[in-house]
Design a protein around this motif. Sequence first.
Motif, PDB file in Angstrom:
ATOM      1  N   VAL A  55      -7.288 -24.449 -87.292  1.00  0.00           N
ATOM      2  CA  VAL A  55      -7.970 -24.196 -88.556  1.00  0.00           C
ATOM      3  C   VAL A  55      -8.734 -22.887 -88.405  1.00  0.00           C
ATOM      4  N   ALA A  56      -8.304 -21.871 -89.142  1.00  0.00           N
ATOM      5  CA  ALA A  56      -9.058 -20.620 -89.154  1.00  0.00           C
ATOM      6  C   ALA A  56     -10.080 -20.727 -90.275  1.00  0.00           C
ATOM      7  N   VAL A  57     -11.353 -20.637 -89.929  1.00  0.00           N
ATOM      8  CA  VAL A  57     -12.386 -20.754 -90.955  1.00  0.00           C
ATOM      9  C   VAL A  57     -12.797 -19.353 -91.379  1.00  0.00           C
ATOM     10  N   CYS A  58     -12.297 -18.975 -92.532  1.00  0.00           N
ATOM     11  CA  CYS A  58     -12.538 -17.632 -93.056  1.00  0.00           C
ATOM     12  C   CYS A  58     -13.782 -17.624 -93.917  1.00  0.00           C
ATOM     13  N   GLY A  59     -13.977 -18.713 -94.649  1.00  0.00           N
ATOM     14  CA  GLY A  59     -15.136 -18.822 -95.518  1.00  0.00           C
ATOM     15  C   GLY A  59     -15.272 -20.264 -95.963  1.00  0.00           C
ATOM     16  N   MET A  60     -16.440 -20.601 -96.490  1.00  0.00           N
ATOM     17  CA  MET A  60     -16.629 -21.954 -97.007  1.00  0.00           C
ATOM     18  C   MET A  60     -17.274 -21.842 -98.380  1.00  0.00           C
ATOM     19  N   VAL A  61     -16.511 -21.255 -99.303  1.00  0.00           N
ATOM     20  CA  VAL A  61     -17.072 -20.894-100.592  1.00  0.00           C
ATOM     21  C   VAL A  61     -17.635 -22.115-101.322  1.00  0.00           C
ATOM     22  N   SER A  62     -17.096 -23.302-101.021  1.00  0.00           N
ATOM     23  CA  SER A  62     -17.580 -24.514-101.695  1.00  0.00           C
ATOM     24  C   SER A  62     -19.038 -24.777-101.355  1.00  0.00           C
ATOM     25  N   GLN A  63     -19.512 -24.198-100.265  1.00  0.00           N
ATOM     26  CA  GLN A  63     -20.879 -24.498 -99.862  1.00  0.00           C
ATOM     27  C   GLN A  63     -21.864 -23.358-100.098  1.00  0.00           C
ATOM     28  N   TYR A  64     -21.371 -22.240-100.551  1.00  0.00           N
ATOM     29  CA  TYR A  64     -22.265 -21.094-100.720  1.00  0.00           C
ATOM     30  C   TYR A  64     -23.299 -21.324-101.811  1.00  0.00           C
ATOM     31  N   ASN A  65     -22.963 -22.173-102.768  1.00  0.00           N
ATOM     32  CA  ASN A  65     -23.849 -22.323-103.919  1.00  0.00           C
ATOM     33  C   ASN A  65     -24.640 -23.623-103.904  1.00  0.00           C
ATOM     34  N   LEU A  66     -24.617 -24.308-102.755  1.00  0.00           N
ATOM     35  CA  LEU A  66     -25.376 -25.552-102.695  1.00  0.00           C
ATOM     36  C   LEU A  66     -26.855 -25.241-102.884  1.00  0.00           C
ATOM     37  N   ASP A  67     -27.422 -25.950-103.829  1.00  0.00           N
ATOM     38  CA  ASP A  67     -28.787 -25.674-104.227  1.00  0.00           C
ATOM     39  C   ASP A  67     -29.745 -25.935-103.086  1.00  0.00           C
ATOM     40  N   ASP A  68     -29.626 -27.143-102.573  1.00  0.00           N
ATOM     41  CA  ASP A  68     -30.494 -27.592-101.515  1.00  0.00           C
ATOM     42  C   ASP A  68     -29.676 -27.546-100.240  1.00  0.00           C
ATOM     43  N   PRO A  69     -30.100 -26.747 -99.270  1.00  0.00           N
ATOM     44  CA  PRO A  69     -29.324 -26.684 -98.033  1.00  0.00           C
ATOM     45  C   PRO A  69     -29.215 -28.064 -97.375  1.00  0.00           C
ATOM     46  N   GLY A  70     -30.147 -28.960 -97.721  1.00  0.00           N
ATOM     47  CA  GLY A  70     -30.100 -30.308 -97.171  1.00  0.00           C
ATOM     48  C   GLY A  70     -29.024 -31.170 -97.789  1.00  0.00           C
ATOM     49  N   GLU A  71     -28.465 -30.680 -98.857  1.00  0.00           N
ATOM     50  CA  GLU A  71     -27.457 -31.434 -99.603  1.00  0.00           C
ATOM     51  C   GLU A  71     -26.177 -31.585 -98.777  1.00  0.00           C
ATOM     52  N   GLY A  72     -25.672 -30.475 -98.329  1.00  0.00           N
ATOM     53  CA  GLY A  72     -24.496 -30.492 -97.467  1.00  0.00           C
ATOM     54  C   GLY A  72     -23.291 -31.121 -98.103  1.00  0.00           C
ATOM     55  N   VAL A  73     -22.377 -31.543 -97.284  1.00  0.00           N
ATOM     56  CA  VAL A  73     -21.111 -32.062 -97.736  1.00  0.00           C
ATOM     57  C   VAL A  73     -20.768 -33.263 -96.860  1.00  0.00           C
ATOM     58  N   ARG A  74     -20.299 -34.338 -97.489  1.00  0.00           N
ATOM     59  CA  ARG A  74     -19.957 -35.528 -96.708  1.00  0.00           C
ATOM     60  C   ARG A  74     -18.647 -35.310 -95.987  1.00  0.00           C
ATOM     61  N   MET A  75     -18.702 -35.256 -94.688  1.00  0.00           N
ATOM     62  CA  MET A  75     -17.494 -35.072 -93.899  1.00  0.00           C
ATOM     63  C   MET A  75     -17.149 -36.400 -93.229  1.00  0.00           C
ATOM     64  N   ARG A  76     -15.932 -36.843 -93.487  1.00  0.00           N
ATOM     65  CA  ARG A  76     -15.500 -38.112 -92.900  1.00  0.00           C
ATOM     66  C   ARG A  76     -14.605 -37.893 -91.693  1.00  0.00           C
ATOM     67  N   ASN A  77     -13.956 -36.732 -91.668  1.00  0.00           N
ATOM     68  CA  ASN A  77     -12.784 -36.622 -90.797  1.00  0.00           C
ATOM     69  C   ASN A  77     -12.913 -35.667 -89.631  1.00  0.00           C
ATOM     70  N   LEU A  78     -14.136 -35.248 -89.322  1.00  0.00           N
ATOM     71  CA  LEU A  78     -14.291 -34.366 -88.158  1.00  0.00           C
ATOM     72  C   LEU A  78     -13.775 -34.989 -86.858  1.00  0.00           C
ATOM     73  N   PRO A  79     -13.884 -36.325 -86.681  1.00  0.00           N
ATOM     74  CA  PRO A  79     -13.338 -36.885 -85.429  1.00  0.00           C
ATOM     75  C   PRO A  79     -11.848 -36.615 -85.221  1.00  0.00           C
ATOM     76  N   TRP A  80     -11.144 -36.265 -86.297  1.00  0.00           N
ATOM     77  CA  TRP A  80      -9.724 -35.914 -86.127  1.00  0.00           C
ATOM     78  C   TRP A  80      -9.554 -34.665 -85.286  1.00  0.00           C
ATOM     79  N   LEU A  81     -10.599 -33.862 -85.176  1.00  0.00           N
ATOM     80  CA  LEU A  81     -10.530 -32.710 -84.275  1.00  0.00           C
ATOM     81  C   LEU A  81     -10.178 -33.170 -82.864  1.00  0.00           C
ATOM     82  N   VAL A  82     -10.747 -34.318 -82.479  1.00  0.00           N
ATOM     83  CA  VAL A  82     -10.479 -34.842 -81.137  1.00  0.00           C
ATOM     84  C   VAL A  82      -9.102 -35.490 -81.089  1.00  0.00           C
ATOM     85  N   THR A  83      -8.854 -36.386 -82.060  1.00  0.00           N
ATOM     86  CA  THR A  83      -7.580 -37.113 -82.073  1.00  0.00           C
ATOM     87  C   THR A  83      -6.399 -36.156 -81.990  1.00  0.00           C
TER      88      THR A  83
END
Lengths: 372, 372
Positions: free
Chosen positions: B272-300
Amino acid sequence: MAEEVRNRKVVLKRYVTGYPTEDDMEVVDGTIHLAVPAGLAVPAGLTAPAVLVKNLYLSCDAWMRGRMSKRDDVTTVVNDFVLGEASYFLSKVVESTHTDYQAGDLVWGMVGWEEYTVITHPSWLVKIQHTELPLSYYTGVLALEFVISVVSPNDVAGMSGLTAYAGFFDVCKPKPGEAVFVSAASGAVGQLVGQLAKLAGCHVVGSVGSDDKALLLKDKLGFDDTINYKSEPDLGASLRLRFPDGIDVYFDNVGGETLDAALPQMRLRGRVAVCGMVSQYNLDDPGEGVRMRNLPWLVTRRVRMEGFNVADYLADEEYYRRFEEAMAGYLRDGRVTYLEDVVEGLESAPAALVGIFRGRNVGRQLIVVSRE
Amino acid sequence: MAEEVRNRKVVLKRYVTGYPTEDDMEVVDGTIHLAVPAGLAVPAGLTAPAVLVKNLYLSCDAWMRGRMSKRDDVTTVVNDFVLGEASYFLSKVVESTHTDYQAGDLVWGMVGWEEYTVITHPSWLVKIQHTELPLSYYTGVLALEFVISVVSPNDVAGMSGLTAYAGFFDVCKPKPGEAVFVSAASGAVGQLVGQLAKLAGCHVVGSVGSDDKALLLKDKLGFDDTINYKSEPDLGASLRLRFPDGIDVYFDNVGGETLDAALPQMRLRGRVAVCGMVSQYNLDDPGEGVRMRNLPWLVTRRVRMEGFNVADYLADEEYYRRFEEAMAGYLRDGRVTYLEDVVEGLESAPAALVGIFRGRNVGRQLIVVSRE
């Protein structure tokens, strides 16, 4: 007719959602004849002779949680209700019809959580070489070889020594003087990563869940500093304090909030080795997930975040020998210490397994089934 | 005394939280004398002569959002209220006291969003070589050179051609026949990644936010398949359908839910080449973030996920020449098409910038300030 003895087992009563509880498992007493049974069904491609082993030590690992779930969308599958079909064990051969093994040999490999096991696939077994070291080391730090063709590669885990070694040196690619952060730092893998990092000339900070564990890391394992994540109101601030110039290498055993807190502290071209994400293994609803705020820092700091699995390093025999040589030497010379949390008796196994998800263990969690 | 003319500018009225709106910016008309002023303050280490340029094309990029926030915890800083201090431009030299430039030269570099700019650091300027190609290409796909010593390296962005080329070939390391997924696939970088992937013999699927864009990808740019993420109720299921054997390479321009949906579809040792994360640039509250369910797949799946920045590839001149040669050739031969979304007049700039965060642009967003 061979003698018949008790064969106590730990059985999974039901598929688990959320954190496992002791009640999900049951200790049941069966019996076994102390002989290799005749006419065994043999897995394809393996030779017929079998080995009957008496299990001495069993390991207890976070990855087992995956085998306790009923989920369609993962490759790791619970084969049956016997918990830990894929557990590591340290056993003594009771009887063998295989020419490579004879009664009294000490071996290690994978087996169910039970007192005796008939192994019809002895190619999984490894005879123990370094008898000058504690036998229990062969459930983890020195587990040196494993045939992965029978189980899914994703199921190979628990080899904490090789996991720490390969993950730290090959995924993290540390340089002397770099700043290393390790989570679950008193765990099976974390404690070794920290010590390998010190041997590599790095500055090492480990996060743990209690002050006792933190003390242990500094006093016994030579960590430079520690974080008790349970008593820190702001993990990001704690990391900034411990790493004023940032983190070069984060060896991640937990994922979730700790990962999220570490990302903004990463230095340019930092590396995150993702060994496990134990914080997410017990999520009840897979849709729940974890709120990640800081993934965009991967871009800002050009961070490489890489998942790995010890299975990938097993195929390379030369690599393997290098690890074996190095790690056995470190242990012999006392340059690496291996903390074990040992409980007695198979009946203690369910509580021990439940405990590792609550951070109750200090060091590698082991169960002594029998001392001889 | 040199002639005095209007110098229209776009000014940031306030620091932005959440999505930027047109009201955050203001178009103001100043004046400028069409001459290099005498007695200019010169940045340390740079030679005194200056260049007065008339700006023809300005680019409009997602990364500018970072320069509109007031945040203490990021390296990217809004230097002042002039929006886009670091924007790319394509300009014509009006007057120059620098021996390398003379009136009428076409140059590109960085400048504010305004009609005329006095450049006191002409080492940033690059003269245009390939005059057989559209001039506007020099705001992105062919922006070939840039001196990064003056701004923070984190601020170098917008060079969509080099970004796509380096990110795809060097971070993703594609092999012919591999399956490639690109998000924001009709954007400045995504459209190029998809076409480079086709040239590399890969199977390419792009995600976009409208059926019109999806059509364009297939008809004009040769993508094998598309996903309109706005009309798909289950992005994971759509990806499984498009990639029955999984994804080898995910070129991530958006992060968030799309990243989370892609992770379980990654193949073993996917990248996964991470070039940008435009979906998160406009998050109002930095504490809001994004619900990630699948990061453990990095290991799998042993996935390597790596953030990168085009700045890292600018230092290597040889690399650079290889890119220039390749990309100019592709464009000339028509093997790569570059979609531009052009609006007329500096007064259209605020709406255009706001639009890229709502997915309104089709292709690289450009503003024509003047055609000559």
